[in-house]
Design a protein around this motif. Structure first.
Motif, PDB file in Angstrom:
ATOM      1  N   GLU A 275       0.797  -1.232   0.000  1.00 26.04           N
ATOM      2  CA  GLU A 275       0.000   0.000   0.000  1.00 26.04           C
ATOM      3  C   GLU A 275       0.831   1.286   0.000  1.00 26.04           C
ATOM      4  N   GLN A 276       2.123   1.206   0.291  1.00 20.06           N
ATOM      5  CA  GLN A 276       2.869   2.461   0.425  1.00 20.06           C
ATOM      6  C   GLN A 276       4.331   2.330   0.011  1.00 20.06           C
ATOM      7  N   THR A 277       4.862   3.421  -0.576  1.00 18.57           N
ATOM      8  CA  THR A 277       6.290   3.512  -0.893  1.00 18.57           C
ATOM      9  C   THR A 277       6.860   4.723  -0.173  1.00 18.57           C
ATOM     10  N   VAL A 278       8.022   4.554   0.438  1.00  9.80           N
ATOM     11  CA  VAL A 278       8.685   5.700   1.063  1.00  9.80           C
ATOM     12  C   VAL A 278      10.128   5.755   0.573  1.00  9.80           C
ATOM     13  N   LEU A 279      10.566   6.947   0.262  1.00 10.51           N
ATOM     14  CA  LEU A 279      11.938   7.178  -0.189  1.00 10.51           C
ATOM     15  C   LEU A 279      12.691   7.893   0.929  1.00 10.51           C
ATOM     16  N   VAL A 280      13.874   7.390   1.258  1.00 12.35           N
ATOM     17  CA  VAL A 280      14.690   8.019   2.297  1.00 12.35           C
ATOM     18  C   VAL A 280      16.008   8.458   1.666  1.00 12.35           C
TER      19      VAL A 280
END
Ligand code: GLC
Length: 540
Positions: free
Chosen positions: A480-485
Motif C-alpha cells: 500500500e505504500q512507498t517511502v523514499l529516504v
C-alpha cells in the motif's frame, strides 16, 4: 492479530532504560522505578509531543551487590531496594501498559552474583546439592587453572576457592560465577524465573550474553590469535557458541509463545550477522542485536554494507534489529558527532528509524547526549578501573539523564551517583522540548511518522545507490505504500546519483531537516541534498 508480520516487536520502537541513571525520585542520587514512572509521559503520552516509543527494556533492577552494576544478580525474583520494591515494579508495569508501552526485563542467565544463595550453597562444600550448578574444576595436573580461558573483563577466568580446593569459572568478574547450563535443575530454575516475570505481565526479555551459556564439555584450551588483551588473544572456540544453545532457545521460545505475544532479544558476545543467523528466527530467539552495525565508521557505504550483510543473512522468520548505542559502548554521537553533533544526530536517527528492522534507542540519545568525562577517582566500572587510562570503562555512557538545567539536572535533588555531563545546561530534555529544531523534536517527528507508515514499519528495503559516497538513498515498500529516504552524511551539499529508476518522478515530503512537510519535488535519477540533510518522501 499475530500473523507474524504485524508482530509488535517487529514494528515497534524500543528504548533502553538504564534505571540507575534515568530519574531519581527520592534524592539518594540513584535513579529508581518511581523515577521512571514519573517520566512515562516523556516516552509516550499518546501524542506527538512525546517521544512515542512502544517498548522499554529495563537494564537489571534485581538485588545485587553491584559489582557489575546489577549484571551480577543475587535474586532473580525481587527488586534492589535502591530501585524500589516489587510493588513499585507492578505499579510501573501497569502504568507503562496504560501508556501503550510494553516492558522487557533484562535476564542475566549466564552467571549470578557470588552472593546469590545458589552460589553460596554451591561453594559451601564439594558435596553440596548445588555444587554442580556452577562450573567447578580441579587444578590442572601441572598446578594452576584447569585451562587457558580468559575473562572478558581481564585476567584469567578461573578463581581458586580455598575452602573446597577447586577452581570456579567466571566469564566476567570473579564476583560473577558462571552457571552450569548442562545441569537440568539449573535450566528449570531459570525457566521458572522467566515464568515468574511473565506471570507478572512483562512483555519479554533482553537476554544477556545469550551465546555464552554453554562451555565446551571437555574444557579444552582456546587456540591463540593476535590481540591486545588476554581475552582478545584467543579464538573463542570453546567458551561460547556451543551447539547446545539451540535446544535452550527452542525451549525459551516455547515458554514465551505459551504466554502469547511475548518476545525476547538476544545480546551476542562478539556477534556478527553470520553467527547471529544461527540463533534467531522461527523456533529460536525473536531478535538478535546486530552489533556489526555499531562498529561502522561514519560513512554511508559502511552502513549500507552492514545492512545488506545483515539482510542477506536473515534466517526464516528472522528480522533485523539495529541499535547505535547502549550501556556498554561509547555513545554514537561521541563516535560520529565530530564538529556537527546535532546534524549527525539527526542523520543517524533518521537512518536507525527508517531501516527495515526493529530499532533500539538508548536513553539520552533522543537529546543528543555524548559520553561524559569521569575523573579516575569517580570511576565505578570494574573494567574501567582495571584498564584506565587505555580504557575508561562504561561509566561515561551511563551518566544521568539531564531533564532540565537546574542543579542536579532534574535527575536528582541529591548528589548523582555519576556526574552529570558538563554540557547538561544546554543538552537537556526541557530545553529540547521547547525547541522545534532540537534533536529531541526530530526524534519524535521520526517516530510518529514511522508509526503512521506501513512502509517504514514493515516494508521491503531496496538500496538505490550501489556504492554510496556522500549519502544513502533507499526505498521502503509495502503493497500500500512507498517511502523514499535520502540522507546526506556530510557537511557539503551533495547530489545523490541513483543506480535504479525511481517508481515515481513526483514526490511529496513526509519529513525532513530542510524541506517542509508536503513540499513537492520532481526527481529523475538524482537527489539534491543540503549538508546533513534528511529527506523522507512518498510518491505524490
Ligand atoms: C553484558 C552486559 C554488560 C555486562 C556483561 C556481563 O554484556 O550488557 O553490561 O557487564 O553482560 O553481565
Amino acid at each position: 492479530m499475530n500473523n507474524g508480520f504485524s508482530a509488535w516487536w517487529r514494528e515497534g520502537v524500543f528504548y533502553q532504560i538504564y534505571p540507575r541513571s534515568f530519574a531519581d525520585s527520592d534524592g539518594d542520587g540513584n535513579g529508581d522505578l518511581a523515577g521512571i514512572l514519573a517520566h512515562l509521559d516523556h516516552l509516550n503520552d499518546g501524542t506527538p509531543s512525546s517521544l512515542g516509543i512502544d517498548a522499554i527494556w529495563l537494564s537489571p533492577i534485581y538485588p545485587s551487590p553491584m559489582d557489575d552494576m546489577g549484571y551480577d544478580v543475587a535474586d532473580y525474583c525481587d527488586v534492589h531496594p535502591m530501585f524500589g520494591s516489587l510493588a513499585d515494579f507492578d505499579r510501573l508495569l501497569a502504568a507503562a501498559h496504560q501508556h501503550g508501552i510494553r516492558l522487557l526485563m533484562d535476564l542475566v542467565f549466564n552467571h549470578t552474583s557470588y552472593l546469590h544463595p545458589w552460589f553460596q550453597e554451591s561453594r559451601s562444600s564439594r558435596e553440596s546439592p548445588k555444587r554442580d550448578w556452577y562450573l567447578w574444576r580441579d587444578a590442572s595436573p601441572r598446578g594452576g587453572p584447569p585451562n587457558n580461558w580468559q575473562s572478558v573483563f581481564g585476567g584469567r577466568a578461573w578463581e581458586w576457592d580455598e575452602t573446597t580446593q577447586q577452581y570456579y569459572y567466571h566469564m566476567f568478574l570473579p564476583q560473577q560465577p558462571d552457571l552450569n547450563w548442562r545441569n537440568p535443575a539449573v535450566r528449570e530454575a531459570l525457566y521458572e524465573v522467566m515464568r515468574f516475570w511473565l506471570e507478572r505481565g512483562v512483555d519479554g526479555f533482553r537476554l544477556d550474553v545469550v551465546n555464552a551459556y554453554f562451555k565446551d564439555a571437555l574444557f579444552r584450551d582456546n587456540p591463540p590469535r593476535l590481540g591486545l588483551r588476554g581475552y582478545d588473544r584467543q579464538k573463542h572456540l570453546y567458551d561460547k557458541d556451543q551447539p547446545e544453545l539451540l535446544e535452550v532457545y527452542a525451549q525459551m521460545r516455547q515458554i514465551l509463545d505459551s504466554y502469547g505475544e511475548r518476545m525476547c532479544v538476544g545480546e551476542m558476545l562478539d556477534g556478527n550477522p553470520e553467527r547471529n543467523a544461527r540463533y534467531c528466527g522461527d523456533g529460536k530467539l525473536h531478535l538478535v542485536f546486530d552489533f556489526n552495525f555499531t562498529r561502522q565508521p561514519w560513512h554511508p557505504a559502511a552502513f549500507q554494507r552492514a545492512v545488506l550483510r545483515n539482510e542477506a543473512n536473515l534466517p526464516p522468520g528472522g528480522w533485523p534489529c539495529y541499535t547505535l548505542s547502549n550501556h556498554d559502548i561509547s555513545r554514537h554521537l561521541s563516535r560520529y558527532g565530530g564538529r556537527y553533533p546535532k546534524e549527525r544526530a539527526k542523520v543517524a536517527a533518521a537512518m536507525l528509524l527508517t531501516l527495515r528492522g526493529t530499532p533500539f534507542l538508548y536513553q539520552g540519545e533522543e537529546i543528543g547526549m555524548k559520553d561524559g568525562k569521569i575523573p579516575y577517582a569517580q570511576i565505578q566500572d570494574p573494567p574501567g578501573k582495571r584498564y584506565y587510562p587505555f580504557y575508561k570503562g562504561r561509566d561515561p555512557v551511563r551518566t544521568p539523564i539531564p531533564w532540565d538545567n537546574s542543579q542536579g539536572g532534574g535527575f536528582t535533588t541529591g548528589k548523582p551517583w555519576l556526574p552529570l555531563n558538563s554540557d547538561y545546561r544546554q543538552v537537556n530534555v526541557a530545553a529540547q522540548r521547547e525547541d522545534p529544531n532540537s534533536v529531541f523534536s526530530f526524534y519524535r517527528k521520526l517516530i510518529w511518522a514511522r508509526k503512521a507508515s506501513s512502509a517504514l514499519r514493515r516494508g521491503a528495503f531496496e538500496a538505490l545507490i550501489q556504492r554510496p559516497r556522500d549519502g544513502l538513498a533507499y526505498l521502503r515498500q509495502t503493497e500500500e505504500q512507498t517511502v523514499l529516504v535520502a540522507l546526506n552524511f556530510f557537511a557539503l551539499p551533495a547530489t545523490l546519483q541513483l543506480d535504479r529508476p525511481l517508481p515515481s518522478q513526483k514526490w511529496r515530503t513526509l519529513l525532513g531537516t530542510h524541506r517542509k512537510e508536503d513540499e513537492e519535488i520532481s526527481l529523475d535519477r538524482a537527489i539534491p541534498l543540503e549538508p546533513h540533510e534528511v529527506w523522507i518522501a512518498t510518491p505524490r
